[in-house]
Design an enzyme around this catalytic site. Structure first.
Site, PDB file in Angstrom:
ATOM      1  N   ALA A 199      42.301  39.755  35.982  1.00 30.70           N
ATOM      2  CA  ALA A 199      42.451  38.802  35.112  1.00 30.70           C
ATOM      3  C   ALA A 199      41.248  38.270  34.402  1.00 30.70           C
ATOM      4  O   ALA A 199      39.967  38.645  34.625  1.00 30.70           O
ATOM      5  CB  ALA A 199      43.250  37.602  35.641  1.00 30.70           C
ATOM      6  N   GLY A 203      44.378  41.038  39.463  1.00 29.87           N
ATOM      7  CA  GLY A 203      45.764  41.164  38.781  1.00 29.87           C
ATOM      8  C   GLY A 203      46.162  42.472  38.222  1.00 29.87           C
ATOM      9  O   GLY A 203      47.127  42.607  37.843  1.00 29.87           O
ATOM     10  N   GLU A 247      47.717  44.146  40.938  1.00 32.18           N
ATOM     11  CA  GLU A 247      48.970  43.412  41.224  1.00 32.18           C
ATOM     12  C   GLU A 247      50.136  43.744  40.150  1.00 32.18           C
ATOM     13  O   GLU A 247      51.384  44.093  40.765  1.00 32.18           O
ATOM     14  CB  GLU A 247      48.763  41.884  41.185  1.00 32.18           C
ATOM     15  CG  GLU A 247      48.199  41.399  42.364  1.00 32.18           C
ATOM     16  CD  GLU A 247      47.947  39.909  42.366  1.00 32.18           C
ATOM     17  OE1 GLU A 247      48.392  39.206  42.899  1.00 32.18           O
ATOM     18  OE2 GLU A 247      47.125  39.526  41.402  1.00 32.18           O
ATOM     19  N   GLU A 304      39.720  38.709  45.023  1.00 35.35           N
ATOM     20  CA  GLU A 304      40.047  37.464  44.753  1.00 35.35           C
ATOM     21  C   GLU A 304      39.255  36.611  45.526  1.00 35.35           C
ATOM     22  O   GLU A 304      38.732  35.458  45.232  1.00 35.35           O
ATOM     23  CB  GLU A 304      41.511  37.005  44.860  1.00 35.35           C
ATOM     24  CG  GLU A 304      42.410  37.541  43.595  1.00 35.35           C
ATOM     25  CD  GLU A 304      42.892  38.647  43.553  1.00 35.35           C
ATOM     26  OE1 GLU A 304      43.548  39.276  42.573  1.00 35.35           O
ATOM     27  OE2 GLU A 304      42.490  39.533  44.423  1.00 35.35           O
TER      28      GLU A 304
END
Length: 260
Positions: free
Chosen positions: A66, A112, A115, A135
């Site tokens: 991200a 992300g 994900e 993360e």
């Protein structure tokens, strides 16, 4: 909608979505997530689209995470809303798409980005792919479904290892643990995804959608997956695909299914 961060193309009933931020390793920012929402949602009502393939521009990254700069100063409530909005508008929309979605993982799929791949129904990786959830190195945890979907695919032990160590794994390791369905040479990645999607699209569209609903229900604690399967199985008998499929079988010919 005018897309600034995505490249969209429809060919042979397949919608190709390319995340086009190569200079940022295709990192997900708010604008890109908004565009993904419109693209995936729009595909659900587009009769020319049978399935979706998502990939990243270039050969270095699928999505390398991200855009951290956008949420670096967020407080608790803002962080919660960031996660919640991502779930509802993008990642859950992909996971619950009535049309099959394949992730073509061409390089780094981190945070992300992984994900995003996890939300897809099928994942095919190139040999140079690297996957991970880093993360915890930022003082965070995966917030777009990573703790749940990774565990569903690889089991609690492996998911704990990947999330808690933040280590990356390569394509072969991902294949062994069930994170990806297939690993191919970089130059064959898109062809392999197209071939698999084309095979899927040769089957009954209504049965494909019903199967996605039933499989997803098996992972939903608020639903009885067996009951959903029974319902979806019964519904199949009331549509034209069933009549065509059975007729073709009895007549010893190939089925010809039409997309609504």
């Amino acid at each position: 909608m005018t897309y600034e961060n995505l490249l969209l193309n429809i060919s042979n009933e397949i919608l190709f979505i390319v995340i086009n931020r190569e200079n940022r390793l295709n990192a997900l920012n708010k604008a890109t997530l908004a565009e993904l929402h419109f693209a995936i949602s729009g595909a659900q009502i587009d009769a020319t689209v049978g399935g979706i393939i998502i990939t990243g521009a270039g050969e270095k990254a699928f999505v390398a995470g991200a855009d951290i700069s956008e949420f670096a100063l967020f407080n608790e409530e803002e962080g919660k809303m960031l996660s919640q909005e991502g779930h509802h508008k993008v990642f859950d929309v992909i996971a619950n798409s009535a049309k099959p979605v394949i992730a073509a993982i061409n390089g780094f799929a981190l945070g992300g980005g992984l994900e995003l791949a996890l939300a897809c129904h099928i994942r095919i990786a190139s040999e140079n792919a690297k996957m991970g959830l880093p993360e915890v190195t930022l003082g965070l945890i995966p917030g777009y479904g990573g703790t749940q979907r990774l565990t569903e695919l690889v089991g609690k032990g492996k998911a704990m290892e990947m999330i808690l160590t933040a280590d990356m794994i390569d394509g072969e390791q991902a294949l062994v643990c069930g994170l990806v369905n297939k690993v191919v040479a970089q130059e064959n990645l898109m062809l392999s995804c197209e071939e698999m999607m084309s095979k899927i699209l040769s089957r009954s569209p209504k049965a494909i959608s019903a199967a996605i609903v039933a499989v997803n229900a098996s992972l939903d604690k608020n639903q009885n997956g067996f009951t959903v399967e029974i319902e979806e199985f019964g519904k199949c008998f009331g549509n034209k695909d069933f009549k065509e499929g059975v007729s073709a079988f009895l007549e010893k010919r190939k089925s010809t299914f039409e997309r609504d």
